[in-house]
Scaffold this active site. Sequence first.
Site, PDB file in Angstrom:
ATOM      1  N   TYR A   3      27.956   0.336   8.160  1.00  0.00           N
ATOM      2  CA  TYR A   3      29.228   0.769   8.641  1.00  0.00           C
ATOM      3  C   TYR A   3      29.954   2.098   8.264  1.00  0.00           C
ATOM      4  CZ  TYR A   3      34.929   0.425   9.508  1.00  0.00           C
ATOM      5  OH  TYR A   3      35.675   0.934   9.445  1.00  0.00           O
TER       6      TYR A   3
ATOM      7  N   ASP B 217      17.030   1.242   4.733  1.00  0.00           N
ATOM      8  CA  ASP B 217      17.581   0.410   5.313  1.00  0.00           C
ATOM      9  C   ASP B 217      17.027  -0.599   5.602  1.00  0.00           C
ATOM     10  OD1 ASP B 217      21.888   0.470   5.586  1.00  0.00           O
ATOM     11  OD2 ASP B 217      19.880  -1.474   6.234  1.00  0.00           O
TER      12      ASP B 217
ATOM     13  N   LEU C 154      18.201  -3.302   6.470  1.00  0.00           N
ATOM     14  CA  LEU C 154      19.144  -4.215   7.957  1.00  0.00           C
ATOM     15  C   LEU C 154      19.173  -5.605   7.550  1.00  0.00           C
ATOM     16  CD1 LEU C 154      17.083  -3.022  10.900  1.00  0.00           C
ATOM     17  CD2 LEU C 154      19.683  -1.083   9.619  1.00  0.00           C
TER      18      LEU C 154
ATOM     19  N   THR D 122      20.798  -9.762  13.211  1.00  0.00           N
ATOM     20  CA  THR D 122      20.604 -11.128  13.430  1.00  0.00           C
ATOM     21  C   THR D 122      19.916 -11.419  15.021  1.00  0.00           C
ATOM     22  OG1 THR D 122      22.710 -11.312  14.599  1.00  0.00           O
ATOM     23  CG2 THR D 122      22.273 -12.104  12.324  1.00  0.00           C
TER      24      THR D 122
ATOM     25  N   ASP E   2      13.676  -1.701   1.608  1.00  0.00           N
ATOM     26  CA  ASP E   2      14.374  -2.039   0.383  1.00  0.00           C
ATOM     27  C   ASP E   2      14.979  -1.222  -0.500  1.00  0.00           C
ATOM     28  OD1 ASP E   2      15.646  -3.391  -1.788  1.00  0.00           O
ATOM     29  OD2 ASP E   2      15.243  -5.555  -1.315  1.00  0.00           O
TER      30      ASP E   2
ATOM     31  N   ALA F 136      24.291   7.559  -2.176  1.00  0.00           N
ATOM     32  CA  ALA F 136      23.960   6.288  -2.027  1.00  0.00           C
ATOM     33  C   ALA F 136      25.506   5.541  -1.546  1.00  0.00           C
ATOM     34  CB  ALA F 136      24.112   5.596  -3.617  1.00  0.00           C
TER      35      ALA F 136
ATOM     36  N   THR G 174      34.406   2.751  -4.894  1.00  0.00           N
ATOM     37  CA  THR G 174      35.567   2.008  -3.969  1.00  0.00           C
ATOM     38  C   THR G 174      36.696   2.282  -5.147  1.00  0.00           C
ATOM     39  OG1 THR G 174      36.657  -0.135  -3.861  1.00  0.00           O
ATOM     40  CG2 THR G 174      34.722   0.012  -5.701  1.00  0.00           C
TER      41      THR G 174
ATOM     42  N   TYR H 259      32.498  -6.958  -7.690  1.00  0.00           N
ATOM     43  CA  TYR H 259      32.416  -5.451  -6.993  1.00  0.00           C
ATOM     44  C   TYR H 259      32.489  -4.404  -7.780  1.00  0.00           C
ATOM     45  CZ  TYR H 259      33.410  -2.638  -3.262  1.00  0.00           C
ATOM     46  OH  TYR H 259      32.695  -1.705  -2.158  1.00  0.00           O
TER      47      TYR H 259
HETATM   48  N1  LIG Z   1      33.693  -0.655   4.254  1.00  0.00           N
HETATM   49  C1  LIG Z   1      34.796  -0.114   3.238  1.00  0.00           C
HETATM   50  O1  LIG Z   1      36.149  -0.489   3.335  1.00  0.00           O
HETATM   51  C2  LIG Z   1      34.574   0.415   1.606  1.00  0.00           C
HETATM   52  C3  LIG Z   1      35.546   0.887   0.703  1.00  0.00           C
HETATM   53  C4  LIG Z   1      35.032   0.944  -0.324  1.00  0.00           C
HETATM   54  C5  LIG Z   1      33.578   1.069  -0.673  1.00  0.00           C
HETATM   55  N2  LIG Z   1      33.401   1.431   0.096  1.00  0.00           N
HETATM   56  C6  LIG Z   1      31.576   1.928  -0.504  1.00  0.00           C
HETATM   57  O2  LIG Z   1      30.645   2.189   1.022  1.00  0.00           O
HETATM   58  C7  LIG Z   1      29.662   1.845   0.897  1.00  0.00           C
HETATM   59  C8  LIG Z   1      29.105   1.445   1.829  1.00  0.00           C
HETATM   60  O3  LIG Z   1      29.954   0.339   3.004  1.00  0.00           O
HETATM   61  P1  LIG Z   1      30.103  -0.231   4.446  1.00  0.00           P
HETATM   62  O4  LIG Z   1      30.830  -1.259   4.824  1.00  0.00           O
HETATM   63  O5  LIG Z   1      29.085   0.724   5.217  1.00  0.00           O
HETATM   64  O6  LIG Z   1      28.785  -1.493   3.879  1.00  0.00           O
HETATM   65  P2  LIG Z   1      27.921  -2.413   5.099  1.00  0.00           P
HETATM   66  O7  LIG Z   1      27.580  -3.001   4.476  1.00  0.00           O
HETATM   67  O8  LIG Z   1      27.903  -1.311   6.405  1.00  0.00           O
HETATM   68  O9  LIG Z   1      26.400  -1.475   4.971  1.00  0.00           O
HETATM   69  C9  LIG Z   1      25.456  -1.795   3.613  1.00  0.00           C
HETATM   70  C10 LIG Z   1      24.440  -1.139   4.134  1.00  0.00           C
HETATM   71  O10 LIG Z   1      23.510  -1.913   3.294  1.00  0.00           O
HETATM   72  C11 LIG Z   1      21.974  -2.215   3.685  1.00  0.00           C
HETATM   73  N3  LIG Z   1      21.810  -2.623   2.332  1.00  0.00           N
HETATM   74  C12 LIG Z   1      21.949  -3.433   1.831  1.00  0.00           C
HETATM   75  N4  LIG Z   1      21.030  -4.186   0.308  1.00  0.00           N
HETATM   76  C13 LIG Z   1      19.566  -3.353   1.234  1.00  0.00           C
HETATM   77  C14 LIG Z   1      18.606  -2.842   0.393  1.00  0.00           C
HETATM   78  N5  LIG Z   1      18.934  -3.742  -0.381  1.00  0.00           N
HETATM   79  N6  LIG Z   1      17.502  -2.197   0.785  1.00  0.00           N
HETATM   80  C15 LIG Z   1      18.391  -1.683   1.545  1.00  0.00           C
HETATM   81  N7  LIG Z   1      19.461  -1.437   2.161  1.00  0.00           N
HETATM   82  C16 LIG Z   1      19.818  -2.337   2.028  1.00  0.00           C
HETATM   83  C17 LIG Z   1      22.697  -3.134   4.382  1.00  0.00           C
HETATM   84  O11 LIG Z   1      21.734  -3.427   5.485  1.00  0.00           O
HETATM   85  C18 LIG Z   1      23.881  -1.859   5.326  1.00  0.00           C
HETATM   86  O12 LIG Z   1      23.611  -1.619   6.013  1.00  0.00           O
HETATM   87  C19 LIG Z   1      29.657   0.043   0.431  1.00  0.00           C
HETATM   88  O13 LIG Z   1      28.903   1.404  -1.366  1.00  0.00           O
HETATM   89  C20 LIG Z   1      31.106   0.253  -0.293  1.00  0.00           C
HETATM   90  O14 LIG Z   1      30.967  -0.346  -1.741  1.00  0.00           O
HETATM   91  C21 LIG Z   1      33.205   0.846   1.400  1.00  0.00           C
END
Ligand SMILES: NC(=O)c1ccc[n+]([C@@H]2O[C@H](COP(=O)([O-])OP(=O)(O)OC[C@H]3O[C@@H](n4cnc5c(N)ncnc54)[C@H](O)[C@@H]3O)[C@@H](O)[C@H]2O)c1
Length: 353
Positions: free
Chosen positions: A11, A31, A33, A37, A54, A73, A118, A141
């Site tokens: 996202y 990534d 992914l 699905t 990974d 990261a 976060t 978390y």
């Molecule tokens: N979305 C929020 O509101 C928010 C708020 C605070 C902090 N964050 C931080 O921002 C970051 C990104 O959040 P997001 O909302 O984009 O999350 P997201 O789930 O949309 O993206 C995470 C990505 O990591 C990938 N992933 C997971 N495990 C993997 C692996 N082993 N190898 C390769 N890829 C892998 C997933 O496929 C996914 O595309 C996170 O670290 C989160 O803690 C997000």
Amino acid sequence: MRVVLLGGAGYIGSVISAELLANGDEVTVVDDLIYATKERRDKPPFGTNFVRGDFRDENLLRDVVKGADAVVALGGLVGEPACDLDQDLTVELNYASAALAGEIAGECGVQHFVFLSTCSVYGRQDGLGTEETPANPLSSYARTKLLAEEHLAKVCQGNLSLTVLRLATVFGLSPRMRLDSVVNSMASRAARTGEIPLRGGAQWRPLLHVRDIAEVARRALHEKRATHPEPYVLNVGSDEMNYTIEHIAETVAGRIEGARVVRTPQPEDQRDYRISFARIREVFPGSCARGLGEGVDEIAAAVASGEFADLDQVGYDNLRGLRLAIDENRAKVLRTPAMRRLADEYEGRWTQA
Ligand SMILES: NC(=O)c1ccc[n+]([C@@H]2O[C@H](COP(=O)([O-])OP(=O)(O)OC[C@H]3O[C@@H](n4cnc5c(N)ncnc54)[C@H](O)[C@@H]3O)[C@@H](O)[C@H]2O)c1
């Protein structure tokens, strides 16, 4: 600048990729992914060098990180319910993978490591949380993210500088959309059904537009940061965007014609914090200026134009997507020697606490 985004097809990562590409950077996204699905085939961010794999794989990490100027990261599991599904998996994806990437970035001569953390690390706080406020992690978390910050502060030394971005709750449109976070969920449901489900409501939650975090990431990578303390921790958001959940619901109702708030019982979520964003205001003036209304309007417009045909599709909901990925064996614990070493460190840290 050559930048590697770990978890960059998600996202937030999709929007950061676009921001960096528009800035002329060379972007490599790693990534797996894990939420793709049959119904929703996630695509790698357009224009990036995409490596499907990974980010716990040491060899892969070394290959992609070698020659990079910066590593960001941002992969892993987001939010308490997803992290509670499988504790060992959470430790590997949120803590150990970031810690390992920091170690490898140091070995490979990378200059800058940016870690997306976060504001959940503040947990429950009286008063405004600043970067100096002791963390109060209430969930795995928050504990995994906080220990990743601590480990990275130890390994990012000498020529490798560290920036930790503690994000508020993110909202707004992304090519890899999530409709499970508070604003996106309320706005999309209000636009489709006219109803805004509200659980509880009194808890404070700082908010941040997804394009604002992309701009902050670009500025953190590119702007001179001569005066900052090391390691550099920044709360990312704005003082005007500390909202209660109830106020978010009312704002959404006020912007979408015919929408009304529907109350349900108080949730389990204990997080309740208001955050000071004084430091980022000083370091990156003018950042994080997008308001809640802008995000609500763009999501409502997307729904009205026929996007997100099925709001309940599993691909829009990380918790359900993760359950499916675990059931289908696409998300699993690796227990490589590096992961085991770091998982032991995590265990030791939180059993002492
Ligand atoms: N979305 C929020 O509101 C928010 C708020 C605070 C902090 N964050 C931080 O921002 C970051 C990104 O959040 P997001 O909302 O984009 O999350 P997201 O789930 O949309 O993206 C995470 C990505 O990591 C990938 N992933 C997971 N495990 C993997 C692996 N082993 N190898 C390769 N890829 C892998 C997933 O496929 C996914 O595309 C996170 O670290 C989160 O803690 C997000």
